[in-house]
Design a protein around this motif. Structure first.
Motif, mmCIF file in Angstrom:
data_model
loop_
_atom_site.group_PDB
_atom_site.id
_atom_site.type_symbol
_atom_site.label_atom_id
_atom_site.label_comp_id
_atom_site.label_asym_id
_atom_site.label_seq_id
_atom_site.Cartn_x
_atom_site.Cartn_y
_atom_site.Cartn_z
ATOM 1 N N UNK A 313 0.823 -1.207 0.000
ATOM 2 C CA UNK A 313 0.000 0.000 0.000
ATOM 3 C C UNK A 313 0.861 1.262 0.000
ATOM 4 N N UNK A 314 1.986 1.255 0.733
ATOM 5 C CA UNK A 314 2.863 2.424 0.741
ATOM 6 C C UNK A 314 3.448 2.686 -0.643
ATOM 7 N N UNK A 315 3.888 1.634 -1.315
ATOM 8 C CA UNK A 315 4.464 1.802 -2.657
ATOM 9 C C UNK A 315 3.404 2.294 -3.644
ATOM 10 N N UNK A 316 2.217 1.699 -3.596
ATOM 11 C CA UNK A 316 1.157 2.104 -4.525
ATOM 12 C C UNK A 316 0.678 3.529 -4.253
ATOM 13 N N UNK A 317 0.606 3.912 -2.974
ATOM 14 C CA UNK A 317 0.211 5.280 -2.651
ATOM 15 C C UNK A 317 1.232 6.285 -3.177
#
Length: 332
Positions: A313-317
């Motif tokens: 989720x951090x990478x996609x955000x």
């Protein structure tokens, strides 16, 4: 971006080590172990206990070792794909979870898809048509979904199905397929029963996701760049999709960290109420009986999925939201 990716990846290793230690300590915190509980149960039933057999089991499974040696043995087995031995089921953990794990993944994935497919268009409609009749209607349904406990909704469905349609909606398949090998008939039976637990488990998540996405989208629609885009004559659909809707997808991406462990845990209370053969009730029974390897493997796998989900989720955000500037705080 690559540096941030590597940093986040390296942080996962010590995080999982600390979590594994915490899980092992918590499981070992209650007094005694499974064998002591087993001895007490036999004695309460008036049965004889063979001390030699108990001592043999302690040596076999390393329960006579110091705690740090037990931890190293358990953690080393996890790294090799050996989840340990379930004392309660008298089987390796890999064999115990078996079909329950696959069924839990099917139910959880279906519930996640249900939440996303239903909440996304409703939230967009409610935000674009704010204060319309449809917005009020969906808002009312959302409040009902948030206020109604899942187990209560399950009990209501069970009652009405039995009282008015004379059918049993408990379980995830017909009784004759419970211990049968996988077949097309068993798969069809699962599909015919799947919509009920998906509806029960997915309703609260759908209501919550609608409220979050609607609030985020309304906030973006009132910002200056949207007003400027309208003044320049951009088509409403293009303006909505290209900027505010893209930014408002953050809740969908951020929820990955919590959605992945739900693939294993499922909804424990709903599973018990509806007699679903999922891993949630098995985890609860393992914690009650102090079946340390079964409970520890479940909890460790869920922790791994949580850390992995937060990482994804951090990478996609960072890729989705142009406002996120990695490392900006360190330069200020």
């Amino acid at each position: 971006m690559f540096r941030y990716f590597v940093q986040r990846l390296l942080v996962m290793v010590p995080t999982l080590i600390v979590i594994s230690i915490a899980i092992f300590v918590i499981i070992q915190a209650p007094p005694g172990d499974f064998l002591e509980s087993y001895i007490s149960e036999l004695q309460s039933q008036g049965e004889a206990v063979d001390p030699a057999k108990i001592e043999f089991l302690r040596r076999t499974y390393g329960l006579d070792l110091p705690l740090y040696m037990q931890y190293l043995k358990w953690a080393g087995g996890l790294l090799q794909g050996n989840l340990g031995y379930s004392f309660e089921h008298s089987l390796p953990v890999n064999e115990v979870v078996g079909d329950r794990l696959s069924l839990t993944v099917v139910v959880s994935l279906a519930s996640i898809l249900f939440v996303w497919v239903v909440s996304f268009p409703i939230a967009v409609y409610s935000a674009v048509r704010q204060y319309s009749i449809g917005d009020y209607f969906f808002t009312f349904l959302g409040y009902i979904g948030l206020a109604t406990p899942s187990f209560l909704f399950a009990l209501i469905l069970l009652y009405f199905a039995k009282e008015y349609f004379d059918i049993s909606i408990g379980g995830l398949m017909e009784p004759q397929y419970m211990d049968a090998p996988w077949s097309w008939a068993k798969f069809q039976s699962i599909l015919s029963h799947l919509w009920i637990p998906v509806l029960v488990i997915g309703l609260p998540g759908t209501a919550g996701m609608i409220r979050r996405l609607r609030a985020n989208l309304l906030d973006e629609l009132n910002k200056q760049y949207v007003v400027t885009g309208r003044a320049k004559g951009l088509p409403p659909g293009r303006l909505l999709v290209k900027y505010p809707l893209r930014v408002s997808l953050n809740p969908f991406i951020a929820d990955i960290g919590s959605l992945l462990p739900e693939l294993i845990s499922g909804s424990v209370i709903v599973s018990v109420v509806m007699s679903l053969p999922l891993t949630g009730p098995m985890l609860l029974d393992a914690l009650r009986s102090q079946d340390m390897y079964l409970a520890g493997s479940f909890l460790m796998f869920m922790a791994f999925l949580t850390v992995l989900g937060v990482f994804i989720s951090d990478i996609l955000l960072a890729l989705l939201d142009p406002r996120i500037r990695l490392g900006a705080g360190a330069t200020k």
